[in-house]
Each structure stands twice: as structure tokens, then as C-alpha cells.
Design a protein around this motif. Structure first.
Motif, PDB file in Angstrom:
ATOM      1  N   LEU A  24       0.832  -1.207   0.000  1.00  0.00           N
ATOM      2  CA  LEU A  24       0.000   0.000   0.000  1.00  0.00           C
ATOM      3  C   LEU A  24       0.865   1.255   0.000  1.00  0.00           C
ATOM      4  O   LEU A  24       0.565   2.227  -0.698  1.00  0.00           O
ATOM      5  N   SER A  25       1.951   1.237   0.768  1.00  0.00           N
ATOM      6  CA  SER A  25       2.857   2.380   0.812  1.00  0.00           C
ATOM      7  C   SER A  25       3.524   2.611  -0.542  1.00  0.00           C
ATOM      8  O   SER A  25       3.673   3.758  -0.975  1.00  0.00           O
ATOM      9  N   VAL A  26       3.916   1.528  -1.211  1.00  0.00           N
ATOM     10  CA  VAL A  26       4.528   1.652  -2.544  1.00  0.00           C
ATOM     11  C   VAL A  26       3.533   2.238  -3.533  1.00  0.00           C
ATOM     12  O   VAL A  26       3.865   3.123  -4.338  1.00  0.00           O
ATOM     13  N   ILE A  27       2.287   1.763  -3.480  1.00  0.00           N
ATOM     14  CA  ILE A  27       1.251   2.283  -4.372  1.00  0.00           C
ATOM     15  C   ILE A  27       1.026   3.764  -4.123  1.00  0.00           C
ATOM     16  O   ILE A  27       0.916   4.564  -5.068  1.00  0.00           O
ATOM     17  N   GLU A  28       0.964   4.163  -2.847  1.00  0.00           N
ATOM     18  CA  GLU A  28       0.742   5.575  -2.527  1.00  0.00           C
ATOM     19  C   GLU A  28       1.915   6.444  -2.961  1.00  0.00           C
ATOM     20  O   GLU A  28       1.726   7.583  -3.406  1.00  0.00           O
TER      21      GLU A  28
ATOM     22  N   PRO B  23      -3.706  10.524   0.750  1.00  0.00           N
ATOM     23  CA  PRO B  23      -2.443   9.795   0.895  1.00  0.00           C
ATOM     24  C   PRO B  23      -1.628  10.225   2.111  1.00  0.00           C
ATOM     25  O   PRO B  23      -0.865   9.421   2.642  1.00  0.00           O
ATOM     26  N   LEU B  24      -1.795  11.473   2.544  1.00  0.00           N
ATOM     27  CA  LEU B  24      -1.104  11.937   3.753  1.00  0.00           C
ATOM     28  C   LEU B  24      -1.671  11.264   4.992  1.00  0.00           C
ATOM     29  O   LEU B  24      -0.933  10.947   5.938  1.00  0.00           O
ATOM     30  N   LEU B  25      -2.989  11.031   5.000  1.00  0.00           N
ATOM     31  CA  LEU B  25      -3.645  10.435   6.166  1.00  0.00           C
ATOM     32  C   LEU B  25      -3.352   8.945   6.301  1.00  0.00           C
ATOM     33  O   LEU B  25      -3.369   8.417   7.419  1.00  0.00           O
ATOM     34  N   TYR B  26      -3.088   8.260   5.184  1.00  0.00           N
ATOM     35  CA  TYR B  26      -2.881   6.810   5.232  1.00  0.00           C
ATOM     36  C   TYR B  26      -1.759   6.400   6.199  1.00  0.00           C
ATOM     37  O   TYR B  26      -1.992   5.594   7.098  1.00  0.00           O
ATOM     38  N   PRO B  27      -0.534   6.921   6.027  1.00  0.00           N
ATOM     39  CA  PRO B  27       0.527   6.517   6.970  1.00  0.00           C
ATOM     40  C   PRO B  27       0.240   6.961   8.397  1.00  0.00           C
ATOM     41  O   PRO B  27       0.627   6.272   9.357  1.00  0.00           O
ATOM     42  N   LEU B  28      -0.432   8.108   8.556  1.00  0.00           N
ATOM     43  CA  LEU B  28      -0.771   8.567   9.907  1.00  0.00           C
ATOM     44  C   LEU B  28      -1.749   7.612  10.576  1.00  0.00           C
ATOM     45  O   LEU B  28      -1.579   7.237  11.747  1.00  0.00           O
ATOM     46  N   ILE B  29      -2.767   7.192   9.842  1.00  0.00           N
ATOM     47  CA  ILE B  29      -3.771   6.276  10.395  1.00  0.00           C
ATOM     48  C   ILE B  29      -3.138   4.946  10.764  1.00  0.00           C
ATOM     49  O   ILE B  29      -3.339   4.422  11.870  1.00  0.00           O
ATOM     50  N   TYR B  30      -2.316   4.404   9.864  1.00  0.00           N
ATOM     51  CA  TYR B  30      -1.738   3.092  10.137  1.00  0.00           C
ATOM     52  C   TYR B  30      -0.662   3.139  11.212  1.00  0.00           C
ATOM     53  O   TYR B  30      -0.525   2.214  12.002  1.00  0.00           O
ATOM     54  N   SER B  31       0.111   4.217  11.262  1.00  0.00           N
ATOM     55  CA  SER B  31       1.147   4.310  12.292  1.00  0.00           C
ATOM     56  C   SER B  31       0.547   4.533  13.672  1.00  0.00           C
ATOM     57  O   SER B  31       1.124   4.131  14.684  1.00  0.00           O
TER      58      SER B  31
END
Length: 322
Positions: free
Chosen positions: A73-77, A291-299
Motif C-alpha cells: 500500500l505504501s509503494v502504491i501511494e 495519501p497523507l492520512l494513510y501513513p498517519l492512520i496506520y502508524s
């Protein structure tokens, strides 16, 4: 108001379209430097967050299925933002809009749809992972093997690529009118379709088919997984156990609602209701803020990711003290 000189640049195109003019945010000339700064900072933070998650997962010796899918998911983003954001930033610097070739526009659309489609399918794979973990915990290790996860990841990418290619070919085979000015900051499907000369509803069929394949079917599969998960959790007598099991799904649910909510609003509606100003704002959220929220939500919500990030930071601290 349209930018000055746009009509002159439009006249350079011939009947066989050779390039498009992306107007971007030409109507917000007084705010373009502020917008550029904000988008540039958001872009850097998004890249840093996704790169950090990717490096943290790669450095981890063991790769549980959820971590493997988060890495993909991170690579796709990362690819997703690199396809869209640089051209959007350029449109803020160039007052009269930025040109993009016919091939470049088609390539950008194909990559955008393919990556978005791969993300839709990946969210289905992640929901299946949660289903097996909660509904069939004794079979989890046997079902979610490394080989099976790899095959799921490849299938997600190939599925997104195939649907993206079919939609892009269908859109760019249409005849375009005299004006080749795209009132957007990238070659989005509705914005390009809006330039098509034909008013026939048949031109919307490829987009409708893509929406069914990339949005409706994956969403129904995710919904089915969570209905099964909810039914299984009803049989859990301990409220603590029920809450612990459901907490592993919260981050995935949040990402799913963000992704499908914005995509549904933009793409599942007729051409007649297209509004350039409104669509640009929603696309701005969809391609920059989400896309900014994705890593924040998962972390913040994923225990495995937090653990891996802590290990990485401890290693960095130890190496700096040596």
C-alpha cells in the motif's frame, strides 16, 4: 476566469489532438504561491511517511500478511502521488497553465487509474486477511501463507493495470472538440471526458464498467467480509476480546471509507453533473490529503506498524551513539 493566452495556445492544436492544456488553478492567481507551498509540504510529508513505513517493513525480519500488504500500500501511494503531484505543482508555478502531450495525458490517466484500481483490490485482500484472522484464527497461518499473499499482491496490480488500460484506451479513442483545455490539474477521467464532442451516453459506459470493477465489486466484497466479522464477534462473550479483535480492523475501515468515499463522489455520476471547480477540490483532497492520512492512520492505529517503527528508531539511536 480563464487564463490569458489560453485561447492562443489552444489554436496550436490541430484536428488530430497533439497536446492538452492543463489549466490547474489558474483562477486562483493570487493564492498560487501559498497553495504551492502547502501542497509541496504535504507532498514531502506524504513521501516521508510512506517511505518510513516501507523501510520499516522491509527491515523487519518477519513479514506478517498485514505488514506485507501495508508495504505494498505504501509503494502504491508513493507512485500515486509521484504521478499526480509534480504536474499539479507545476500548474501552480506556470500562470497560463501547463501543457501535456496526448501520450503523456493518456499515460498519466492510465497510471492513475491502475494505481487506484490496485489499491481498491488491495483493500479487498486486506479485508480478507482480517476475515481469516478473526473468523478462522486456527487456519490463519495455513491460509495466509507468504506465497498466497504474494499471489494476491500480483493479482491486485495486474487487475488494476488491465482495467486502467481498458478505460484509458476507451477514453482516448473519443473525438475531442476544438478546445483542448482541461480544467483540472491532471488528466482525470471526468475532466477529459468532458471535452468529448459526442453527447451520447455510450461514452460513459467504459467509465461505468470501470467503476463496477474497481469500486462496486471490491466494496461489496469488503462489506461481505465485515458482515462475517461482525457476525463472528457477536459470538465472542468477552467485551475485551471483542474490542481487541475489532481494533485490528479500525485502520483498514478508515482507509476504505476515505478511498471509496472520494472515488464514488467523483466517478459514479453522469457527465451532465460534472462541475470543474467542485471536482478539482475533491480531487485535491483525494490525491493530496488522503495519501497523507494513510501513513498517519496506520502508524497510530496498527500495533504491528508502531512496533516496527519503534524498533527502527531504537536502531537509529543505537547507531548514532556508537
Amino acid at each position: 476566469m480563464p487564463c490569458e493566452g489560453c485561447m492562443e495556445r489552444d489554436n496550436k492544436t490541430t484536428d488530430a489532438t497533439t497536446e492538452f492544456l492543463l489549466l490547474g488553478f489558474s483562477e486562483l492567481l493570487c493564492l498560487r504561491f501559498l497553495l504551492f507551498l502547502v501542497f509541496f509540504i504535504v507532498h514531502l510529508v506524504t513521501l516521508a511517511g510512506n517511505v518510513m513505513i516501507f523501510i520499516a517493513v522491509v527491515m523487519e525480519p518477519s513479514h506478517p500478511p498485514m505488514l506485507f500488504f501495508l508495504c505494498q500500500l505504501s509503494v502504491i501511494e508513493l507512485c500515486y502521488t509521484l504521478v499526480i503531484v509534480p504536474k499539479a505543482l507545476l500548474s501552480l508555478i506556470v500562470v497560463e497553465g501547463s501543457t501535456i502531450s496526448f501520450t503523456g495525458c493518456a499515460t498519466q490517466m492510465h497510471l492513475f487509474v491502475s494505481l487506484g484500481g490496485a489499491e481498491c483490490f488491495l483493500l479487498v485482500a486486506m479485508s480478507y486477511d482480517r476475515y481469516v484472522a478473526i473468523c478462522q484464527p486456527l487456519r490463519y497461518v495455513a491460509v495466509m501463507t507468504e506465497g498466497f499473499c504474494l499471489r494476491l499482491a500480483v493479482a491486485c496490480c495486474l487487475g488494476g493495470f488491465a482495467v486502467g488500460l481498458g478505460l484509458t484506451v476507451a477514453v482516448f479513442r473519443l473525438p475531442f472538440c476544438q478546445s483542448h483545455r482541461i480544467n483540472h490539474f491532471f488528466c482525470d477521467v471526468p475532466a477529459v471526458l468532458y471535452l468529448a464532442c459526442t453527447q451520447s451516453y455510450s461514452l460513459e459506459l467504459p467509465l461505468l464498467a470501470a467503476c463496477v470493477l474497481l469500486l462496486l465489486i471490491p466494496f461489496l466484497l469488503i462489506l461481505t467480509s465485515y458482515i462475517c466479522i461482525a457476525a463472528a464477534l457477536l459470538h465472542v462473550t468477552s467485551s475485551m476480546g471483542r474490542g481487541k479483535a475489532f481494533s485490528t480492523c479500525i485502520s483498514h475501515l478508515a482507509i476504505t471509507l476515505l478511498h471509496y468515499g472520494c472515488a464514488t463522489f467523483i466517478y459514479i455520476r453522469p457527465k451532465s453533473s460534472y462541475s470543474p471547480a467542485r471536482d478539482k477540490v475533491v480531487s485535491l483532497v483525494y490525491t493530496n490529503i488522503t495519501p497523507l492520512l494513510y501513513p498517519l492512520i496506520y502508524s497510530l492505529r496498527n500495533k504491528e506498524i508502531r512496533g516496527v517503527l519503534r524498533k527502527m528508531l531504537r536502531r537509529k539511536k543505537i547507531l548514532s551513539e556508537m
